[in-house]
Scaffold this active site. Structure first.
Site, short mmCIF file in Angstrom:
data_model
loop_
_atom_site.label_atom_id
_atom_site.label_comp_id
_atom_site.label_asym_id
_atom_site.label_seq_id
_atom_site.Cartn_x
_atom_site.Cartn_y
_atom_site.Cartn_z
N ARG A 134 1.06 -1.32 0.14
CA ARG A 134 0.19 -0.04 -0.07
C ARG A 134 0.51 1.15 -0.11
NH1 ARG A 134 -3.25 -2.56 -1.86
NH2 ARG A 134 -5.47 -3.29 -0.83
N GLU A 167 -3.75 7.71 -4.26
CA GLU A 167 -4.10 7.04 -5.75
C GLU A 167 -5.42 7.11 -6.72
OE1 GLU A 167 -4.84 2.33 -6.18
OE2 GLU A 167 -2.72 2.58 -4.49
N HIS A 181 -1.30 -0.18 -10.30
CA HIS A 181 -2.05 -0.66 -9.24
C HIS A 181 -2.84 -2.34 -9.88
CE1 HIS A 181 -4.00 -1.55 -4.39
NE2 HIS A 181 -4.12 -2.27 -5.32
P1 NAP Z 1 -0.97 -10.58 5.48
O1 NAP Z 1 -0.74 -12.47 5.57
O2 NAP Z 1 -1.03 -10.82 6.76
O3 NAP Z 1 0.76 -10.80 5.66
C1 NAP Z 1 1.51 -9.55 5.94
C2 NAP Z 1 2.66 -9.60 6.77
O4 NAP Z 1 3.19 -8.38 7.74
C3 NAP Z 1 2.88 -10.92 8.25
O5 NAP Z 1 3.57 -11.40 8.24
C4 NAP Z 1 2.84 -9.78 9.44
O6 NAP Z 1 3.08 -10.54 10.39
C5 NAP Z 1 3.57 -8.49 8.70
N1 NAP Z 1 3.38 -6.84 9.05
C6 NAP Z 1 1.78 -6.84 10.00
N2 NAP Z 1 2.16 -5.74 10.87
C7 NAP Z 1 3.11 -5.04 10.70
C8 NAP Z 1 4.16 -4.38 10.80
N3 NAP Z 1 3.69 -3.05 11.83
N4 NAP Z 1 5.14 -4.08 10.68
C9 NAP Z 1 6.08 -5.11 10.40
N5 NAP Z 1 5.77 -6.46 9.53
C10 NAP Z 1 4.25 -6.54 10.10
O7 NAP Z 1 -1.00 -10.27 4.41
P2 NAP Z 1 -1.16 -10.32 3.00
O8 NAP Z 1 -1.81 -11.16 2.15
O9 NAP Z 1 0.44 -10.72 2.69
O10 NAP Z 1 -1.13 -8.63 2.28
C11 NAP Z 1 -0.39 -7.91 2.74
C12 NAP Z 1 -0.86 -6.97 2.31
O11 NAP Z 1 -0.47 -6.59 0.89
C13 NAP Z 1 -2.18 -6.62 2.59
O12 NAP Z 1 -2.08 -5.79 3.11
C14 NAP Z 1 -2.59 -5.46 1.01
O13 NAP Z 1 -2.28 -4.47 2.01
C15 NAP Z 1 -1.40 -5.68 0.22
N6 NAP Z 1 -2.07 -6.25 -1.21
C16 NAP Z 1 -2.08 -5.83 -2.47
C17 NAP Z 1 -2.56 -5.87 -3.19
C18 NAP Z 1 -1.68 -4.71 -5.14
O14 NAP Z 1 -2.95 -5.14 -5.76
N7 NAP Z 1 -1.16 -4.60 -5.25
C19 NAP Z 1 -2.80 -7.14 -3.53
C20 NAP Z 1 -2.99 -7.83 -2.15
C21 NAP Z 1 -2.81 -7.73 -0.87
P3 NAP Z 1 2.85 -10.12 11.88
O15 NAP Z 1 1.57 -10.15 11.97
O16 NAP Z 1 3.95 -10.95 12.48
O17 NAP Z 1 4.22 -9.02 12.07
#
Ligand code: NAP
Length: 317
Positions: free
Chosen positions: A236, A265, A283
């Protein structure tokens, strides 16, 4: 049948499923609804199938009709919704995890390749014509043997790690909590961002946008990176302080950036347009047909599950 406001146009197959599952209000022109329009359109609705283009903050949530019991977000990220305000109003918020991880990881890898191998400049030169091959023409950074830092090694981060390893990259990561060995896949854990950034020749940002992660890349933290590092962001825009990154790119502290997401965006900071080594995409993370259908189906199923059972496994508040 439950009446559901679907704020954006979905792919045909998904709208057909919505029509079979509930009484939907469809957005046939795919108009971008203002906040007041969302409030107006949701009168008499039991739920909203929202997307990341609607900012559902406290002010708008407080004004939603009491009949709305669920906001099913058509995304895995939910930074566009004030979860606390929704909870206070008794509204369940759900997301669409997992089904978009492969597609988003592919874009994450594209950002790494595009930024490291100067794809933006290469595409411009190929289109302009008149380029001349030479031994030092558009020399980029090779991935093999390069250290990849993953900020947020969750579902998407782990998939990026797997592909990057196959390209010969060495994986480092930071999460708030260390992963089990099988999820780490040999990646080296750092318990703080300073430690991770200092070994990141390339960074892939994959963590959610939260109050904690907002502007994690800033004036101070860009200095933690090795000179000439590459920063990519598939998560993001809120995680990057644009002015700080643009400044670091201008003075070549940061060699290149690969970005799919931006603050405000689609109005990205115009400073990026002047940086030749910025490889920027609009995006595209989850933008494949299969994935978009799977996301919409899951968003619909989340609503259905909630009304049938009173609960939903993808509840995030
Ligand atoms: P996820 O499985 O929940 O993974 C998020 C990771 O971030 C977890 O490993 C979490 O570990 C870590 N995290 C959370 N808060 C943190 C912090 N304060 N400091 C450091 N690490 C932290 O989520 P995901 O499915 O992989 O998706 C991740 C993100 O990608 C989404 O939230 C979304 O915004 C983005 N996304 C973007 C697109 C796009 O179109 N570009 C598409 C899909 C998703 P811990 O909880 O141990 O910290």
């Amino acid at each position: 049948m439950k009446k559901i406001l679907i704020t954006r146009k979905l792919i045909k197959e998904s709208e057909e499923k919505a029509i079979k599952t509930f009484d939907p209000i469809l957005n046939t022109n795919d108009e971008l609804y203002s906040q007041s329009k969302v409030i107006e359109m949701s009168q008499g609705c039991d739920g909203i199938l929202s997307s990341l283009t609607e900012k559902l903050d406290k002010e708008i949530i407080d004004k939603l009709p009491d009949s709305v019991k669920i906001i099913s977000n058509f995304a895995v990220g939910f930074g566009n919704i004030d979860l606390e305000a929704a909870k206070k109003k008794g509204i369940v918020v759900t997301n669409t995890p997992e089904v978009l991880s492969d597609a988003t990881a592919e874009i994450g890898i594209l950002l790494i390749l595009g930024a490291c191998r100067r794809a933006a400049e290469g595409i411009d030169s190929a289109k302009e014509g008149g380029w001349k091959w030479s031994a030092d023409y558009l020399i980029g950074k090779q991935l093999t043997g390069t250290r990849l830092g993953i900020l947020g090694m969750g579902r998407i981060g782990q998939k990026i790690a797997r592909i990057a390893k196959s390209l010969g990259m060495i994986i480092h990561y930071h999460n708030r909590s260390k992963l089990s060995e099988d999820k780490e896949q040999g990646g080296i854990y750092h318990d703080n961002i300073k430690s991770l950034f200092s070994v990141s020749d390339v960074l892939s940002i994959c963590c959610p946008a939260t109050k904690e992660t907002e502007n994690m890349i800033n004036k101070e933290t860009v200095e933690y990176f090795p000179k000439g590092a590459v920063i990519t962001n598939v998560a993001r825009g809120d995680i990057i302080d644009d002015e700080a990154l643009i400044d670091a790119l201008s003075r070549r502290k940061i060699y290149a950036a690969g970005l799919d997401v931006y603050k405000n965006e689609p109005n990205l900071n115009p400073g990026y347009l002047k940086i030749k080594t910025a490889f920027i995409l609009p995006h595209l993370g989850s933008a494949t047909k299969d994935t978009r259908i799977a996301m919409a189906n899951l968003a619909i199923d989340n609503i259905d599950e909630f009304f049938k059972t009173g609960n939903c496994k993808n509840n995030v508040n």
